[in-house]
Design a protein around this motif. Structure first.
Motif, PDB file in Angstrom:
ATOM      1  N   ILE A 111      11.967   7.716   5.272  1.00  0.00           N
ATOM      2  CA  ILE A 111      11.061   6.664   4.816  1.00  0.00           C
ATOM      3  C   ILE A 111      11.532   5.338   5.417  1.00  0.00           C
ATOM      4  O   ILE A 111      12.726   5.029   5.405  1.00  0.00           O
ATOM      5  CB  ILE A 111      11.040   6.534   3.275  1.00  0.00           C
ATOM      6  CG1 ILE A 111      10.516   7.825   2.635  1.00  0.00           C
ATOM      7  CG2 ILE A 111      10.190   5.351   2.838  1.00  0.00           C
ATOM      8  CD1 ILE A 111      10.514   7.808   1.118  1.00  0.00           C
ATOM      9  N   VAL A 141       4.456   5.217  -1.308  1.00  0.00           N
ATOM     10  CA  VAL A 141       4.471   5.167   0.148  1.00  0.00           C
ATOM     11  C   VAL A 141       3.075   5.397   0.711  1.00  0.00           C
ATOM     12  O   VAL A 141       2.184   5.924   0.037  1.00  0.00           O
ATOM     13  CB  VAL A 141       5.424   6.244   0.723  1.00  0.00           C
ATOM     14  CG1 VAL A 141       6.836   6.073   0.194  1.00  0.00           C
ATOM     15  CG2 VAL A 141       4.910   7.653   0.411  1.00  0.00           C
ATOM     16  N   TYR A 197       6.464   7.843   6.941  1.00  0.00           N
ATOM     17  CA  TYR A 197       6.284   7.253   5.619  1.00  0.00           C
ATOM     18  C   TYR A 197       6.805   5.815   5.612  1.00  0.00           C
ATOM     19  O   TYR A 197       7.878   5.519   6.154  1.00  0.00           O
ATOM     20  CB  TYR A 197       7.046   8.049   4.558  1.00  0.00           C
ATOM     21  CG  TYR A 197       6.449   9.400   4.239  1.00  0.00           C
ATOM     22  CD1 TYR A 197       5.251   9.511   3.537  1.00  0.00           C
ATOM     23  CD2 TYR A 197       7.108  10.573   4.614  1.00  0.00           C
ATOM     24  CE1 TYR A 197       4.713  10.758   3.224  1.00  0.00           C
ATOM     25  CE2 TYR A 197       6.579  11.823   4.310  1.00  0.00           C
ATOM     26  CZ  TYR A 197       5.380  11.892   3.606  1.00  0.00           C
ATOM     27  OH  TYR A 197       4.853  13.129   3.302  1.00  0.00           O
ATOM     28  N   VAL A 230       7.423   2.694   2.696  1.00  0.00           N
ATOM     29  CA  VAL A 230       7.436   2.429   1.263  1.00  0.00           C
ATOM     30  C   VAL A 230       6.902   1.031   0.971  1.00  0.00           C
ATOM     31  O   VAL A 230       7.228   0.062   1.664  1.00  0.00           O
ATOM     32  CB  VAL A 230       8.860   2.607   0.673  1.00  0.00           C
ATOM     33  CG1 VAL A 230       9.849   1.609   1.269  1.00  0.00           C
ATOM     34  CG2 VAL A 230       8.827   2.473  -0.843  1.00  0.00           C
TER      35      VAL A 230
END
Length: 248
Positions: free
Chosen positions: A35, A61, A68, A70
């Motif tokens: 992420i 996310v 991804y 966030v």
């Protein structure tokens, strides 16, 4: 481009660019994922606190080009107490390193996530020996991943009465087949048997002598080296720190 909520524990954090960060999260239902947290290294960033090691939370996310990003984090547990105790901290770092190196990207590991979460909770709030907590984690990990040793009293090779533990064979062996195996003490065998027989929530509810703790350390070190092929230098980090303290 919609958003989704991912619940998990941060295993690793790395800087990205001047102000951003990349984190590896062991996520429920997804396994290990990357992420990106844009601007998370800025002092006033709303993502600063929730993108640190050990953090367990809900990560809101969005996905773009299979990556991804966030936007928001609802922190469930930061395990702040672990950071205040060097023994707990070194063991916790080892546990994250262990999981990060032995799990695969994008493959569900919810049982490992549950084990890691419970272990961090015990380390953070419990009074158990941090090294024993790590040994219990290792035992349950071996069990959950199908690498649990055979502790029956019969030799795994010939079926005779067994008193020695062989990491290579993966269980107990007799005098004839012991090779370089070591005799397993009653305390160590009882500890192994107890952990393997208990659910995760109960597996940490016991203690052992320092001698048995050292025996478990050596037994599991060899067993993991044989059956779990991953470089785990962080396992000895705590011992190195104690050695440096004592030598000063």
């Amino acid at each position: 481009m919609g958003t989704t909520v991912i619940r998990g524990i941060i295993l690793k954090e790395m800087p990205k660019g001047e102000t951003s960060k990349q984190i590896i999260v062991l996520a429920k239902g997804l396994g290990k994922i990357w992420i990106t947290a844009r601007g998370a290294r800025k002092q006033k960033s709303k993502l600063l606190t929730g993108t640190q090691l050990f953090c367990y939370g809900d990560f809101q996310v969005y996905e773009s080009k299979k990556y991804y990003y966030v936007e928001q984090i609802d922190l469930l547990e930061s395990f702040f107490e672990i950071r205040l105790d060097i023994s707990k901290f070194t063991q916790a770092v080892y546990l994250l390193d262990f999981v990060e190196k032995t799990t695969m990207m994008g493959i569900e590991h919810d049982d490992i996530l549950l084990l890691l979460l419970k272990t961090l909770q015990v380390l953070s709030k419990g009074k158990s020996n941090p090294e024993l907590v790590s040994r219990i984690f290792e035992m349950k990990f071996l069990q959950l991943t199908g690498f649990m040793p055979d502790l029956t009293e019969k030799c795994a090779i010939c079926g005779k009465e067994a008193q020695y533990f062989s990491a290579v064979v993966g269980g107990m062996v007799c005098q004839e087949h012991k090779n370089r195996s070591k005799k397993l003490s009653a305390g160590a065998k009882n500890a192994l048997s107890f952990v393997f027989s208990q659910p995760i929530k109960n597996a940490f509810q016991f203690s052992v002598s320092e001698e048995v703790n050292r025996e478990l350390y050596k037994i599991l070190e060899e067993y993991i080296a044989v059956h779990i092929h991953a470089p785990l230098q962080t396992r000895n980090f705590g011992k190195k720190l104690n050695f440096n303290k004592n030598s000063q």
